[in-house]
Design a protein around this motif. Structure first.
Motif, PDB file in Angstrom:
ATOM      1  N   GLN A   1      15.747  14.235  66.286  1.00 42.42           N
ATOM      2  CA  GLN A   1      14.403  14.074  66.826  1.00 42.42           C
ATOM      3  C   GLN A   1      13.665  12.933  66.116  1.00 42.42           C
ATOM      4  OE1 GLN A   1      13.064  15.694  69.601  1.00 42.42           O
ATOM      5  NE2 GLN A   1      11.708  13.936  69.346  1.00 42.42           N
ATOM      6  N   GLU A   2      13.851  12.825  64.816  1.00 38.83           N
ATOM      7  CA  GLU A   2      13.226  11.733  64.061  1.00 38.83           C
ATOM      8  C   GLU A   2      13.739  10.390  64.568  1.00 38.83           C
ATOM      9  OE1 GLU A   2      10.441  10.305  61.620  1.00 38.83           O
ATOM     10  OE2 GLU A   2      10.848  12.452  61.701  1.00 38.83           O
TER      11      GLU A   2
ATOM     12  N   ASP B   1      12.120   9.701  67.897  1.00 38.47           N
ATOM     13  CA  ASP B   1      10.720   9.300  67.720  1.00 38.47           C
ATOM     14  C   ASP B   1      10.615   7.827  67.339  1.00 38.47           C
ATOM     15  OD1 ASP B   1       9.953  11.890  68.327  1.00 38.47           O
ATOM     16  OD2 ASP B   1       9.546  12.453  66.234  1.00 38.47           O
TER      17      ASP B   1
ATOM     18  N   PRO C   1      13.236   5.605  71.155  1.00 38.11           N
ATOM     19  CA  PRO C   1      13.513   6.479  72.297  1.00 38.11           C
ATOM     20  C   PRO C   1      14.850   6.198  72.987  1.00 38.11           C
ATOM     21  CG  PRO C   1      11.247   5.692  72.365  1.00 38.11           C
ATOM     22  CD  PRO C   1      11.945   4.948  71.264  1.00 38.11           C
TER      23      PRO C   1
ATOM     24  N   ASN D   1      19.452  10.858  71.447  1.00 38.16           N
ATOM     25  CA  ASN D   1      19.090  11.631  72.644  1.00 38.16           C
ATOM     26  C   ASN D   1      20.277  12.441  73.139  1.00 38.16           C
ATOM     27  OD1 ASN D   1      16.334  11.186  73.492  1.00 38.16           O
ATOM     28  ND2 ASN D   1      16.902   9.038  73.717  1.00 38.16           N
TER      29      ASN D   1
END
Length: 91
Positions: free
Chosen positions: A59-60, A63, A66, A71
């Motif tokens: 997730q970092e 962020d 993208p 992902n």
């Protein structure tokens, strides 16, 4: 830095995950803006079976970038966890 990331990828692939995690955390301490470092850290935690550590780092990475391959990796981990959790309810 690119060369050291390549070396760290090899460590992860060879199973030297603890060493890779230490090196990645050192890189993050120096510069926490590199999505690829968090992605690799997520991979290392995934290989250890530390799903939450993997998801947090993916997730970092997302962020920060993208378009990161994190992902796909995050979705894969979520699919795995959802599969196992559903199985647990069916016992």
């Amino acid at each position: 830095m690119k060369e050291s990331l390549t070396d760290i990828k090899l460590l992860i692939n060879k199973g030297n995950v603890s060493t890779a995690i230490d090196l990645l955390n050192q890189l993050i301490a120096q510069d926490s803006t590199k999505a690829e470092v968090y992605y690799l850290l997520g991979n290392a935690y995934r290989k250890q079976g530390n799903w939450q550590g993997a998801l947090n780092n993916y997730q970092e990475a997302i962020d920060l970038d993208p378009e990161s391959p994190a992902n796909e990796a995050k979705n894969m981990v979520l699919d795995i966890l959802n599969f196992y959790n559903k199985d647990m309810f069916n016992q």
